[in-house]
Design a protein around this motif. Structure first.
Motif, PDB file in Angstrom:
ATOM      1  N   PHE A  21     -18.905  28.458  23.111  1.00 11.60           N
ATOM      2  CA  PHE A  21     -18.737  28.126  24.528  1.00 11.60           C
ATOM      3  C   PHE A  21     -20.070  28.199  25.268  1.00 11.60           C
ATOM      4  O   PHE A  21     -20.406  27.316  26.070  1.00 11.60           O
ATOM      5  N   LEU A  22     -20.859  29.232  24.998  1.00  9.50           N
ATOM      6  CA  LEU A  22     -22.159  29.382  25.648  1.00  9.50           C
ATOM      7  C   LEU A  22     -23.094  28.237  25.267  1.00  9.50           C
ATOM      8  O   LEU A  22     -23.864  27.744  26.107  1.00  9.50           O
ATOM      9  N   GLN A  23     -23.028  27.817  24.005  1.00  6.09           N
ATOM     10  CA  GLN A  23     -23.862  26.683  23.582  1.00  6.09           C
ATOM     11  C   GLN A  23     -23.449  25.406  24.314  1.00  6.09           C
ATOM     12  O   GLN A  23     -24.301  24.608  24.733  1.00  6.09           O
ATOM     13  N   ASP A  24     -22.132  25.216  24.477  1.00  6.00           N
ATOM     14  CA  ASP A  24     -21.644  24.042  25.205  1.00  6.00           C
ATOM     15  C   ASP A  24     -22.071  24.101  26.664  1.00  6.00           C
ATOM     16  O   ASP A  24     -22.500  23.082  27.241  1.00  6.00           O
ATOM     17  N   VAL A  25     -21.961  25.293  27.282  1.00 14.66           N
ATOM     18  CA  VAL A  25     -22.379  25.455  28.676  1.00 14.66           C
ATOM     19  C   VAL A  25     -23.871  25.184  28.825  1.00 14.66           C
ATOM     20  O   VAL A  25     -24.308  24.538  29.788  1.00 14.66           O
ATOM     21  N   THR A  26     -24.658  25.657  27.863  1.00 15.24           N
ATOM     22  CA  THR A  26     -26.101  25.414  27.901  1.00 15.24           C
ATOM     23  C   THR A  26     -26.405  23.922  27.870  1.00 15.24           C
ATOM     24  O   THR A  26     -27.243  23.423  28.629  1.00 15.24           O
ATOM     25  N   PHE A  27     -25.717  23.201  26.997  1.00 16.59           N
ATOM     26  CA  PHE A  27     -25.914  21.744  26.898  1.00 16.59           C
ATOM     27  C   PHE A  27     -25.539  21.057  28.207  1.00 16.59           C
ATOM     28  O   PHE A  27     -26.262  20.178  28.702  1.00 16.59           O
ATOM     29  N   ARG A  28     -24.414  21.452  28.784  1.00 14.17           N
ATOM     30  CA  ARG A  28     -23.961  20.836  30.033  1.00 14.17           C
ATOM     31  C   ARG A  28     -24.903  21.186  31.187  1.00 14.17           C
ATOM     32  O   ARG A  28     -25.139  20.363  32.085  1.00 14.17           O
ATOM     33  N   GLY A  62     -36.095  26.440  44.807  1.00 11.01           N
ATOM     34  CA  GLY A  62     -35.027  26.388  45.792  1.00 11.01           C
ATOM     35  C   GLY A  62     -35.271  27.299  46.962  1.00 11.01           C
ATOM     36  O   GLY A  62     -36.308  27.956  47.093  1.00 11.01           O
ATOM     37  N   ARG A  63     -34.293  27.344  47.832  1.00 13.79           N
ATOM     38  CA  ARG A  63     -34.366  28.169  49.027  1.00 13.79           C
ATOM     39  C   ARG A  63     -33.632  29.467  48.765  1.00 13.79           C
ATOM     40  O   ARG A  63     -32.624  29.502  48.069  1.00 13.79           O
ATOM     41  N   GLY A  64     -34.146  30.531  49.322  1.00 10.97           N
ATOM     42  CA  GLY A  64     -33.580  31.843  49.093  1.00 10.97           C
ATOM     43  C   GLY A  64     -32.161  31.964  49.597  1.00 10.97           C
ATOM     44  O   GLY A  64     -31.642  31.146  50.323  1.00 10.97           O
ATOM     45  N   GLY A  65     -31.490  33.058  49.229  1.00 11.14           N
ATOM     46  CA  GLY A  65     -30.113  33.262  49.657  1.00 11.14           C
ATOM     47  C   GLY A  65     -29.326  33.904  48.534  1.00 11.14           C
ATOM     48  O   GLY A  65     -29.803  34.093  47.421  1.00 11.14           O
ATOM     49  N   HIS A  66     -28.092  34.254  48.839  1.00  8.51           N
ATOM     50  CA  HIS A  66     -27.247  34.897  47.854  1.00  8.51           C
ATOM     51  C   HIS A  66     -26.527  33.854  47.022  1.00  8.51           C
ATOM     52  O   HIS A  66     -25.908  32.943  47.554  1.00  8.51           O
ATOM     53  N   ALA A  67     -26.620  33.974  45.732  1.00 10.66           N
ATOM     54  CA  ALA A  67     -25.914  33.053  44.851  1.00 10.66           C
ATOM     55  C   ALA A  67     -24.430  33.393  44.850  1.00 10.66           C
ATOM     56  O   ALA A  67     -24.028  34.514  45.155  1.00 10.66           O
ATOM     57  N   VAL A 103     -27.362  35.746  30.033  1.00  7.31           N
ATOM     58  CA  VAL A 103     -28.313  36.043  31.111  1.00  7.31           C
ATOM     59  C   VAL A 103     -29.123  34.800  31.457  1.00  7.31           C
ATOM     60  O   VAL A 103     -29.337  34.477  32.631  1.00  7.31           O
ATOM     61  N   LYS A 104     -29.579  34.061  30.430  1.00  7.01           N
ATOM     62  CA  LYS A 104     -30.342  32.824  30.677  1.00  7.01           C
ATOM     63  C   LYS A 104     -29.497  31.810  31.435  1.00  7.01           C
ATOM     64  O   LYS A 104     -29.968  31.151  32.371  1.00  7.01           O
ATOM     65  N   ILE A 105     -28.241  31.681  31.030  1.00 11.40           N
ATOM     66  CA  ILE A 105     -27.346  30.732  31.694  1.00 11.40           C
ATOM     67  C   ILE A 105     -27.137  31.121  33.150  1.00 11.40           C
ATOM     68  O   ILE A 105     -27.152  30.267  34.046  1.00 11.40           O
ATOM     69  N   GLN A 106     -26.953  32.402  33.392  1.00 12.01           N
ATOM     70  CA  GLN A 106     -26.749  32.861  34.761  1.00 12.01           C
ATOM     71  C   GLN A 106     -27.965  32.554  35.630  1.00 12.01           C
ATOM     72  O   GLN A 106     -27.834  32.134  36.790  1.00 12.01           O
ATOM     73  N   ARG A 107     -29.144  32.720  35.080  1.00  5.79           N
ATOM     74  CA  ARG A 107     -30.370  32.422  35.831  1.00  5.79           C
ATOM     75  C   ARG A 107     -30.465  30.930  36.145  1.00  5.79           C
ATOM     76  O   ARG A 107     -30.847  30.534  37.253  1.00  5.79           O
ATOM     77  N   ASP A 120     -27.955  30.128  38.911  1.00  9.63           N
ATOM     78  CA  ASP A 120     -28.458  30.599  40.210  1.00  9.63           C
ATOM     79  C   ASP A 120     -29.520  29.648  40.744  1.00  9.63           C
ATOM     80  O   ASP A 120     -29.536  29.313  41.936  1.00  9.63           O
ATOM     81  N   ASN A 121     -30.435  29.210  39.862  1.00 13.68           N
ATOM     82  CA  ASN A 121     -31.496  28.303  40.282  1.00 13.68           C
ATOM     83  C   ASN A 121     -30.939  26.950  40.714  1.00 13.68           C
ATOM     84  O   ASN A 121     -31.356  26.384  41.740  1.00 13.68           O
ATOM     85  N   LEU A 122     -29.962  26.427  39.956  1.00 12.99           N
ATOM     86  CA  LEU A 122     -29.368  25.142  40.303  1.00 12.99           C
ATOM     87  C   LEU A 122     -28.617  25.220  41.630  1.00 12.99           C
ATOM     88  O   LEU A 122     -28.657  24.286  42.428  1.00 12.99           O
TER      89      LEU A 122
END
Length: 308
Positions: free
Chosen positions: A72-79, A114-119, A138-142, A145-147
Motif C-alpha cells: 500500500f505504501l509503495q502504491d501511495v508513493t507512486f500516486r 509552499g506557504r506556512g500553516g498547519h497541515a 514518514v517520507k510519505i507524510q512529509r 504536507d508539502n503538497l
C-alpha cells in the motif's frame, strides 16, 4: 484412622480366583498427587500448544498485514509522484497566468516549500507505523504536507489572479480602443497642420474622421457621460460635443456633432451610439473631431486605437 486401609478386590470373569490389594492412606495420597501432577502437566502442555498455535497464527496475520501495508505504501508513493507532477503543471500554468494578468512572478523556492500553516491532521499517526515501513511512512507524510502547502499556495495565487483578471477586464472595457466611426477616413491627426481658417501652423489636438452628415458616432469604451454641449456659436469651438469619463484618468471628446443622443450622468458601453456626425462649431465640413484626454491633457488617439 491412620491404621485404616482400603482393600481392593478384583477377579477375572473367566476364572474363579479373586485377588485383593490393600492400600494405605499414604499410597492413596501419593497416587492422587501423581495423578494431579500429570493432569497439571498435561494442562500446561495443552495451554502452551494452543498458545504457540495462536502466536504463530498472529505472526502470520501480522506478516501478511505488514506485506499489505508495504504494498500500500509503495502504491501511495507512486500516486504521490504522479500528484507531484500534476502540481508542477498547475504551478507552471499559474506562472503563465500571472504573466498574462501582469502580476509579479513568485520565487521558485517559495513555491517549492509552499506557504506556512498547519497541515491537515493524519487519520493514522506515524507513531502507529512500526518496523521497516515507518521510514517510508514518514517520507510519505512529509510529501503530503508539502503538497498540501503548495496546493494551498497555488489556490491563493489563483484567487489573486482571478481578482487581477477581473480588474483588468474592467479596465479593458473602460479603455478607449476602437474607432468612433468604423472604416472612416482620417483626415487630420495629432500633429501640427495648417489651420483651415487662417492657414497658419497650428497643433491639432485630436483626430478628424471624415463621414457624411448624420453618420453614427460610437463610444470607444465603457464609461459615464460627464458633459454634453448642445448650444454653440457658429465657427467657434467644438460646436455640439460629448465628453465621456472612462475612469483611470481617461476621457474622450466627440465634437462638431449634429445631434447629441445621450445625457449627462448616463452610463454607456463601448459601441453605444452617442451622437451623429455634423459640422457644428469651428468646422468647414461634416466630420468628427475625436480627442483622448489623460489627466485632462490631450494625448495622441493613435495609442488608443487597436485596429490602427
Amino acid at each position: 484412622m491412620r491404621d485404616k486401609r482400603i482393600q481392593l478386590i478384583y477377579f477375572s470373569l473367566g476364572g474363579s480366583e479373586a485377588k485383593q490389594i490393600s492400600l494405605g492412606w499414604k499410597k492413596i495420597a501419593g497416587m492422587i498427587g501423581i495423578t494431579l501432577s500429570v493432569v497439571f502437566v498435561l494442562i500446561i502442555f495443552i495451554i502452551g500448544l494452543f498458545t504457540d498455535m495462536f502466536h504463530n497464527r498472529q505472526v502470520a496475520h501480522l506478516s501478511k498485514a505488514n506485506s499489505q501495508l508495504r504494498d500500500f505504501l509503495q502504491d501511495v508513493t507512486f500516486r504521490l509522484e504522479n500528484l507531484q507532477t500534476q502540481v508542477q503543471v498547475i504551478e507552471k500554468n499559474d506562472e503563465d497566468m500571472r504573466i498574462f494578468v501582469d502580476l509579479p512572478q513568485i520565487d521558485s523556492d517559495m513555491r517549492k516549500f509552499g506557504r506556512g500553516g498547519h497541515a491537515s491532521p493524519s487519520t493514522t499517526p506515524i507513531s502507529a507505523v512500526t518496523g521497516e515501513n515507518r521510514e517510508e511512512a514518514v517520507k510519505i507524510q512529509r510529501v503530503i504536507d508539502n503538497l498540501e502547502k503548495r496546493v494551498s499556495f497555488a489556490r491563493l495565487s489563483m484567487e489573486e489572479i482571478s481578482g487581477k483578471y477581473q480588474e483588468n477586464q474592467f479596465k479593458f472595457k473602460h479603455t478607449p480602443s476602437v474607432r468612433p466611426i468604423p472604416n472612416a477616413r482620417v483626415t487630420s491627426r495629432f500633429e501640427y497642420r495648417p489651420d483651415p481658417f487662417t492657414e497658419q501652423p497650428r497643433f491639432h489636438e485630436g483626430w478628424d474622421f471624415s463621414a457624411p452628415r448624420g453618420t453614427n458616432v460610437l463610444a470607444t469604451a465603457d464609461g459615464k457621460v460627464v458633459e454634453t454641449r448642445l448650444r454653440y456659436l457658429p465657427n467657434l469651438g467644438y460646436g455640439r460635443y460629448i465628453i465621456v469619463d472612462h475612469g483611470y484618468g481617461v476621457k474622450t471628446r466627440y465634437a462638431h456633432l449634429e445631434k447629441v443622443l445621450v445625457k449627462e450622468g448616463e452610463v454607456i458601453t463601448r459601441y453605444t451610439v452617442i451622437g451623429k456626425v455634423g459640422d457644428t462649431g469651428r468646422s468647414t465640413a461634416p466630420h468628427l473631431h475625436y480627442e483622448v484626454l489623460k489627466d485632462d491633457r490631450q494625448v495622441d488617439p493613435k495609442d488608443f486605437i487597436l485596429d490602427e
